[in-house]
Motif scaffolding. Structure first.
Motif, mmCIF file in Angstrom:
data_model
loop_
_atom_site.group_PDB
_atom_site.id
_atom_site.type_symbol
_atom_site.label_atom_id
_atom_site.label_comp_id
_atom_site.label_asym_id
_atom_site.label_seq_id
_atom_site.Cartn_x
_atom_site.Cartn_y
_atom_site.Cartn_z
ATOM 1 N N ILE A 1 0.841 -1.190 0.000
ATOM 2 C CA ILE A 1 0.000 0.000 0.000
ATOM 3 C C ILE A 1 0.883 1.249 0.000
ATOM 4 C CG2 ILE A 1 -1.801 1.260 1.244
ATOM 5 C CD1 ILE A 1 -2.591 -1.413 2.512
ATOM 6 N N PHE A 2 0.630 2.131 -0.959
ATOM 7 C CA PHE A 2 1.421 3.352 -1.124
ATOM 8 C C PHE A 2 0.529 4.578 -0.973
ATOM 9 C CE2 PHE A 2 4.020 0.198 -3.159
ATOM 10 C CZ PHE A 2 5.322 0.625 -2.975
ATOM 11 N N GLY A 3 1.124 5.673 -0.553
ATOM 12 C CA GLY A 3 0.393 6.926 -0.446
ATOM 13 C C GLY A 3 1.254 8.114 -0.829
ATOM 14 N N LEU A 4 0.610 9.158 -1.312
ATOM 15 C CA LEU A 4 1.291 10.408 -1.645
ATOM 16 C C LEU A 4 0.389 11.564 -1.255
ATOM 17 C CD1 LEU A 4 3.655 11.942 -3.050
ATOM 18 C CD2 LEU A 4 2.316 11.789 -5.173
ATOM 19 N N LEU A 5 0.898 12.462 -0.424
ATOM 20 C CA LEU A 5 0.181 13.662 -0.037
ATOM 21 C C LEU A 5 0.651 14.842 -0.888
ATOM 22 C CD1 LEU A 5 0.384 13.394 3.858
ATOM 23 C CD2 LEU A 5 -1.528 12.717 2.384
ATOM 24 N N LYS A 6 -0.259 15.726 -1.190
ATOM 25 C CA LYS A 6 0.135 16.925 -1.923
ATOM 26 C C LYS A 6 1.201 17.686 -1.157
ATOM 27 C CE LYS A 6 -1.793 20.959 -4.306
ATOM 28 N NZ LYS A 6 -3.043 21.689 -4.655
ATOM 29 N N SER A 7 1.090 17.663 0.158
ATOM 30 C CA SER A 7 2.057 18.375 0.992
ATOM 31 C C SER A 7 3.440 17.727 0.964
ATOM 32 C CB SER A 7 1.551 18.458 2.439
ATOM 33 O OG SER A 7 1.313 17.154 2.973
ATOM 34 N N ASP A 8 3.542 16.491 0.444
ATOM 35 C CA ASP A 8 4.850 15.851 0.294
ATOM 36 C C ASP A 8 5.680 16.497 -0.812
ATOM 37 O OD1 ASP A 8 4.279 13.954 2.256
ATOM 38 O OD2 ASP A 8 3.519 12.480 0.808
ATOM 39 N N LEU A 9 5.018 17.171 -1.749
ATOM 40 C CA LEU A 9 5.690 17.705 -2.926
ATOM 41 C C LEU A 9 6.074 19.165 -2.719
ATOM 42 C CD1 LEU A 9 3.444 16.188 -5.749
ATOM 43 C CD2 LEU A 9 5.465 15.204 -4.650
ATOM 44 N N ALA A 10 7.297 19.475 -3.060
ATOM 45 C CA ALA A 10 7.757 20.855 -2.969
ATOM 46 C C ALA A 10 7.006 21.716 -3.978
ATOM 47 C CB ALA A 10 9.265 20.934 -3.233
ATOM 48 N N LEU A 11 6.908 23.003 -3.679
ATOM 49 C CA LEU A 11 6.201 23.913 -4.576
ATOM 50 C C LEU A 11 6.822 23.920 -5.968
ATOM 51 C CD1 LEU A 11 5.510 26.964 -2.222
ATOM 52 C CD2 LEU A 11 3.905 25.200 -2.986
ATOM 53 N N GLU A 12 8.153 23.757 -6.031
ATOM 54 C CA GLU A 12 8.823 23.745 -7.329
ATOM 55 C C GLU A 12 8.369 22.547 -8.165
ATOM 56 O OE1 GLU A 12 11.633 25.674 -4.350
ATOM 57 O OE2 GLU A 12 10.209 24.013 -4.420
ATOM 58 N N ARG A 13 8.200 21.403 -7.508
ATOM 59 C CA ARG A 13 7.761 20.221 -8.250
ATOM 60 C C ARG A 13 6.321 20.369 -8.724
ATOM 61 N NH1 ARG A 13 7.889 13.809 -6.585
ATOM 62 N NH2 ARG A 13 7.111 13.067 -8.599
ATOM 63 N N LEU A 14 5.471 20.916 -7.884
ATOM 64 C CA LEU A 14 4.097 21.163 -8.290
ATOM 65 C C LEU A 14 4.048 22.109 -9.484
ATOM 66 C CD1 LEU A 14 2.363 21.511 -4.813
ATOM 67 C CD2 LEU A 14 2.027 19.659 -6.461
ATOM 68 N N SER A 15 4.921 23.107 -9.471
ATOM 69 C CA SER A 15 4.981 24.044 -10.588
ATOM 70 C C SER A 15 5.429 23.347 -11.864
ATOM 71 C CB SER A 15 5.932 25.198 -10.253
ATOM 72 O OG SER A 15 6.045 26.091 -11.335
ATOM 73 N N ARG A 16 6.421 22.445 -11.735
ATOM 74 C CA ARG A 16 6.889 21.713 -12.912
ATOM 75 C C ARG A 16 5.798 20.799 -13.470
ATOM 76 N NH1 ARG A 16 11.617 21.079 -9.848
ATOM 77 N NH2 ARG A 16 11.106 18.880 -9.410
ATOM 78 N N LEU A 17 4.996 20.202 -12.576
ATOM 79 C CA LEU A 17 3.888 19.369 -13.037
ATOM 80 C C LEU A 17 2.925 20.186 -13.884
ATOM 81 C CD1 LEU A 17 2.979 17.269 -9.862
ATOM 82 C CD2 LEU A 17 3.890 16.388 -12.023
#
Length: 203
Positions: free
Chosen positions: A175-191
């Protein structure tokens, strides 16, 4: 409403009934279904699963609202060749939390398309839907799927022993999970820069 997004040389579009022959052909292969909880699907089984989802999605899009389920077909951007499908399914009683899923046709394995499809789901869930959590799982022996999620930032959160029965045996579920808060703002911007929404078409 947007229906199609491009990025990394692929086009991700809301699934239609016209995509079902390609999906059915993919899910009829033993290689593709090796680690899935179902045997290779019949065309009837594939259609009976996908048609209600397709109906719900396109009814919502026609009304100008966001669907509850998000099932996408992945195709090569230029040639239009079918690569696979991926999806975000809502988690009951947890608005903003989604279960991810992806399957690729075996002729497109080991080319980075699985990671791209998972990255698209991260983008769509966190940027388009403004969700807060993604959930994923895989059979312990499916190292390719595990690596895809790990490359996209998912964290192993637990193991359910002998959870799945597939291929004549029992397998642990990771079982895996990913929170939005796990991602740096720079990575979210790149997405947000990786995937471009194509123009809308009337439905």
């Amino acid at each position: 409403m947007q229906q199609s997004w491009i990025g990394g040389g692929m086009r991700f579009s809301y699934c239609t009934e016209h995509d079902l022959p390609d999906i059915s052909r993919m899910l009829s292969k033993e290689s593709v279904c090796r680690w899935l909880f179902f045997e290779p699907n019949t065309d009837e089984a594939t259609r009976s699963y996908f048609l209600p989802l397709i109906g719900e999605m396109w009814a919502a899009l026609a009304e100008g609202r966001m669907p509850d389920h998000h099932v996408f077909t992945a195709r090569l951007e230029d040639a239009g060749d079918f690569v696979g499908q991926c999806a975000l399914l809502p988690v009951d009683f947890n608005p903003g939390s989604f279960l991810i899923g992806y399957q690729l046709d075996d002729i497109y394995w080991k080319r980075g398309y699985g990671t791209l499809a998972c990255t698209f789901l991260v983008y769509f869930a966190f940027i388009v839907l403004e969700g807060y959590r993604l959930n994923g799982d895989t059979v312990a022996g499916n190292t390719a799927s595990r690596r895809v999620m790990e490359r996209c930032g998912f964290v192993l959160e637990g193991t359910q022993r002998r959870y799945w029965h597939a291929g004549g045996g029992y397998h642990d579920r990771l079982i895996f999970g990913l929170l939005k808060s796990d991602l740096a703002l720079e990575r979210l911007s790149r997405l947000g820069e990786t995937f471009t929404a194509e123009h809308s078409v009337a439905v």
